[in-house]
Design a protein around this motif. Structure first.
Motif, mmCIF file in Angstrom:
data_model
loop_
_atom_site.group_PDB
_atom_site.id
_atom_site.type_symbol
_atom_site.label_atom_id
_atom_site.label_comp_id
_atom_site.label_asym_id
_atom_site.label_seq_id
_atom_site.Cartn_x
_atom_site.Cartn_y
_atom_site.Cartn_z
ATOM 1 N N ALA A 181 0.742 -1.190 -0.022
ATOM 2 C CA ALA A 181 0.058 -0.114 -0.167
ATOM 3 C C ALA A 181 0.891 1.193 0.050
ATOM 4 O O ALA A 181 1.840 1.195 0.747
ATOM 5 C CB ALA A 181 -0.894 0.063 1.342
ATOM 6 N N TYR A 182 0.414 2.412 -0.692
ATOM 7 C CA TYR A 182 1.045 3.614 -0.755
ATOM 8 C C TYR A 182 0.105 4.571 -0.625
ATOM 9 O O TYR A 182 -1.017 4.402 -0.724
ATOM 10 C CB TYR A 182 1.849 3.682 -2.252
ATOM 11 C CG TYR A 182 2.746 2.884 -2.546
ATOM 12 C CD1 TYR A 182 4.073 3.203 -2.207
ATOM 13 C CD2 TYR A 182 2.688 1.592 -3.203
ATOM 14 C CE1 TYR A 182 5.282 2.487 -2.510
ATOM 15 C CE2 TYR A 182 3.855 0.618 -3.252
ATOM 16 C CZ TYR A 182 5.206 1.214 -3.023
ATOM 17 O OH TYR A 182 6.114 0.260 -3.114
ATOM 18 N N SER A 183 0.767 5.873 -0.087
ATOM 19 C CA SER A 183 -0.178 7.092 0.189
ATOM 20 C C SER A 183 -0.676 7.652 -1.092
ATOM 21 O O SER A 183 -1.655 8.469 -0.916
ATOM 22 C CB SER A 183 0.725 7.678 1.228
ATOM 23 O OG SER A 183 1.675 8.326 0.368
ATOM 24 N N SER A 184 -0.171 7.391 -2.039
ATOM 25 C CA SER A 184 -0.702 7.960 -3.346
ATOM 26 C C SER A 184 -0.226 7.270 -4.562
ATOM 27 O O SER A 184 0.437 6.212 -4.595
ATOM 28 C CB SER A 184 0.061 9.522 -3.571
ATOM 29 O OG SER A 184 1.342 9.277 -3.862
ATOM 30 N N LEU A 185 -1.196 7.572 -5.636
ATOM 31 C CA LEU A 185 -0.886 6.813 -6.866
ATOM 32 C C LEU A 185 0.464 7.113 -7.619
ATOM 33 O O LEU A 185 1.056 6.327 -8.112
ATOM 34 C CB LEU A 185 -1.769 7.205 -7.943
ATOM 35 C CG LEU A 185 -1.842 6.885 -9.394
ATOM 36 C CD1 LEU A 185 -1.736 5.307 -9.321
ATOM 37 C CD2 LEU A 185 -3.063 7.404 -10.003
ATOM 38 N N ALA A 186 1.057 8.451 -7.289
ATOM 39 C CA ALA A 186 2.364 8.767 -7.793
ATOM 40 C C ALA A 186 3.454 7.899 -7.021
ATOM 41 O O ALA A 186 4.375 7.308 -7.579
ATOM 42 C CB ALA A 186 2.780 10.282 -7.633
ATOM 43 N N ASP A 187 3.445 7.726 -5.787
ATOM 44 C CA ASP A 187 4.160 7.001 -5.073
ATOM 45 C C ASP A 187 4.165 5.442 -5.581
ATOM 46 O O ASP A 187 5.315 4.801 -5.667
ATOM 47 C CB ASP A 187 3.788 6.869 -3.566
ATOM 48 C CG ASP A 187 4.290 8.036 -2.767
ATOM 49 O OD1 ASP A 187 4.931 8.912 -3.501
ATOM 50 O OD2 ASP A 187 3.954 8.286 -1.760
ATOM 51 N N ALA A 188 3.026 4.878 -5.829
ATOM 52 C CA ALA A 188 2.909 3.420 -6.240
ATOM 53 C C ALA A 188 3.639 3.487 -7.910
ATOM 54 O O ALA A 188 4.262 2.396 -8.052
ATOM 55 C CB ALA A 188 1.256 2.775 -6.119
ATOM 56 N N LEU A 189 3.099 4.449 -8.472
ATOM 57 C CA LEU A 189 3.728 4.379 -9.896
ATOM 58 C C LEU A 189 5.183 4.428 -10.052
ATOM 59 O O LEU A 189 5.873 3.815 -10.745
ATOM 60 C CB LEU A 189 3.084 5.686 -10.478
ATOM 61 C CG LEU A 189 3.520 5.773 -12.096
ATOM 62 C CD1 LEU A 189 3.121 4.854 -12.903
ATOM 63 C CD2 LEU A 189 2.967 7.335 -12.438
ATOM 64 N N THR A 190 5.784 5.220 -8.995
ATOM 65 C CA THR A 190 7.408 5.581 -8.951
ATOM 66 C C THR A 190 7.920 4.015 -8.474
ATOM 67 O O THR A 190 8.859 3.590 -9.214
ATOM 68 C CB THR A 190 7.633 6.274 -8.176
ATOM 69 O OG1 THR A 190 7.250 7.670 -8.287
ATOM 70 C CG2 THR A 190 9.087 6.535 -7.847
ATOM 71 N N ALA A 191 7.266 3.496 -7.716
ATOM 72 C CA ALA A 191 7.830 1.990 -7.236
ATOM 73 C C ALA A 191 7.729 0.974 -8.271
ATOM 74 O O ALA A 191 8.527 0.165 -8.449
ATOM 75 C CB ALA A 191 7.255 1.557 -5.700
ATOM 76 N N ALA A 192 6.363 0.920 -8.781
ATOM 77 C CA ALA A 192 6.230 0.072 -10.007
ATOM 78 C C ALA A 192 7.361 0.324 -11.185
ATOM 79 O O ALA A 192 7.803 -0.727 -11.697
ATOM 80 C CB ALA A 192 5.029 0.074 -10.522
ATOM 81 N N TYR A 193 7.643 1.461 -11.470
ATOM 82 C CA TYR A 193 8.399 1.571 -12.585
ATOM 83 C C TYR A 193 9.953 1.556 -12.423
ATOM 84 O O TYR A 193 10.747 1.044 -13.052
ATOM 85 C CB TYR A 193 8.216 3.234 -12.908
ATOM 86 C CG TYR A 193 8.968 3.646 -14.240
ATOM 87 C CD1 TYR A 193 8.268 2.949 -15.592
ATOM 88 C CD2 TYR A 193 10.196 4.242 -14.239
ATOM 89 C CE1 TYR A 193 8.962 3.478 -16.743
ATOM 90 C CE2 TYR A 193 10.743 4.593 -15.502
ATOM 91 C CZ TYR A 193 10.128 3.932 -16.767
ATOM 92 O OH TYR A 193 10.874 4.359 -17.943
ATOM 93 N N LYS A 194 10.367 1.674 -10.951
ATOM 94 C CA LYS A 194 11.680 1.422 -10.702
ATOM 95 C C LYS A 194 11.983 0.117 -10.298
ATOM 96 O O LYS A 194 13.325 -0.488 -10.503
ATOM 97 C CB LYS A 194 12.073 2.372 -9.637
ATOM 98 C CG LYS A 194 12.267 3.753 -9.947
ATOM 99 C CD LYS A 194 12.459 4.736 -8.630
ATOM 100 C CE LYS A 194 12.817 6.124 -9.133
ATOM 101 N NZ LYS A 194 13.154 7.022 -7.900
ATOM 102 N N GLU A 195 11.061 -0.564 -9.949
ATOM 103 C CA GLU A 195 11.451 -2.002 -9.409
ATOM 104 C C GLU A 195 11.668 -2.890 -10.717
ATOM 105 O O GLU A 195 11.040 -2.906 -11.833
ATOM 106 C CB GLU A 195 10.456 -2.677 -8.632
ATOM 107 C CG GLU A 195 10.407 -2.161 -7.135
ATOM 108 C CD GLU A 195 9.761 -2.815 -6.031
ATOM 109 O OE1 GLU A 195 9.612 -4.104 -6.174
ATOM 110 O OE2 GLU A 195 9.050 -2.252 -5.358
ATOM 111 N N ASP A 196 12.703 -3.873 -10.721
ATOM 112 C CA ASP A 196 13.003 -4.829 -11.725
ATOM 113 C C ASP A 196 12.465 -6.109 -11.196
ATOM 114 O O ASP A 196 13.304 -6.859 -10.138
ATOM 115 C CB ASP A 196 14.634 -4.774 -12.151
ATOM 116 C CG ASP A 196 14.770 -5.694 -13.144
ATOM 117 O OD1 ASP A 196 13.919 -5.912 -14.186
ATOM 118 O OD2 ASP A 196 15.891 -6.066 -13.435
#
Length: 76
Positions: free
Chosen positions: A29-44
């Motif tokens: 769970a993330y506090s915002s869509l932007a935080d979740a988006l960043t995590a999704a994009y950066k994780e390999d």
């Protein structure tokens, strides 16, 4: 981009969260869509990301497009 909470779900390739018994590899769970988006994009990872908010479920392709647009917006 909304500031509502979002859940980042990692699923095996080919699985979708709308199926009755999807098998998530992990969910955070993330506090915002932007935080979740960043995590999704950066994780390999070998799994694919899906993001769920109270308003929508974002597919891996939509996540990629949103992340690229955000990155392009930052470079302007």
């Amino acid at each position: 981009m909304t500031s509502e909470p979002a859940i980042l779900i990692w699923l095996p390739i080919g699985d979708v969260p709308q199926e009755p018994s999807f098998a998530a590899a992990s969910a955070v769970a993330y506090s915002s869509l932007a935080d979740a988006l960043t995590a999704a994009y950066k994780e390999d990872r070998p799994e694919v990301p899906w993001i769920s908010t109270s308003q929508a479920v974002y597919s891996p392709e939509k996540i990629r497009l949103m992340a690229e647009a955000a990155i392009d917006g930052e470079s302007d």
